[in-house]
Design a protein around this motif. Structure first.
Motif, mmCIF file in Angstrom:
data_model
loop_
_atom_site.group_PDB
_atom_site.id
_atom_site.type_symbol
_atom_site.label_atom_id
_atom_site.label_comp_id
_atom_site.label_asym_id
_atom_site.label_seq_id
_atom_site.Cartn_x
_atom_site.Cartn_y
_atom_site.Cartn_z
ATOM 1 N N ILE A 158 3.683 -1.067 0.167
ATOM 2 C CA ILE A 158 3.015 -2.171 -0.529
ATOM 3 C C ILE A 158 3.261 -2.056 -2.031
ATOM 4 O O ILE A 158 3.637 -3.038 -2.681
ATOM 5 N N HIS A 164 2.894 -8.494 3.986
ATOM 6 C CA HIS A 164 1.905 -7.409 3.937
ATOM 7 C C HIS A 164 0.492 -7.988 3.877
ATOM 8 O O HIS A 164 -0.402 -7.550 4.603
ATOM 9 N N PRO A 208 1.861 -1.594 7.027
ATOM 10 C CA PRO A 208 2.617 -1.076 5.881
ATOM 11 C C PRO A 208 1.876 0.094 5.230
ATOM 12 O O PRO A 208 0.643 0.129 5.208
#
Length: 109
Positions: free
Chosen positions: A75, A25, A70
């Motif tokens: 996250i 991420h 994302p």
């Protein structure tokens, strides 16, 4: 039934997987932020937004893939999993008898 060391190794593997997800991420968002530094000449793919033909057809336009972006929920869930798996690894390590701890790596700090 797995031994304490096997349980610890499994907990470490889960923790490593959570680290990789969070790092993925962070890497994606960092890369996207670099593209957005020059947002006037960039585009976002996999959306229903229309971009000028000179950007869309150039083949060299910096592009952010919306399908890979994302969500904040993802996250947050992955960051929470990092902390949960870290704690689980530390707890699994504490269940290993002292005499056996000398042969394994310590849990993440």
């Amino acid at each position: 039934m797995p031994t304490e060391i096997e349980e610890y190794q499994e907990a470490l593997e889960l923790h490593q997987a959570s680290i990789q997800k969070c790092a993925k991420h962070a890497d994606f968002i960092h890369h996207a932020s670099k593209i957005l530094d020059n947002w006037r000449t960039a585009m976002v793919s996999n959306t229903d937004a229309g971009f000028p033909a000179e950007l869309a057809l150039s083949g060299r336009t910096p592009t952010i893939d919306a399908a890979q972006w994302p969500t904040a929920q993802q996250i947050g869930a992955d960051m929470a999993a990092y902390h949960a798996t870290k704690s689980a690894a530390q707890q699994a390590h504490s269940r290993i008898p002292d005499a056996q701890r000398a042969v394994i790596l310590p849990p993440p700090a």
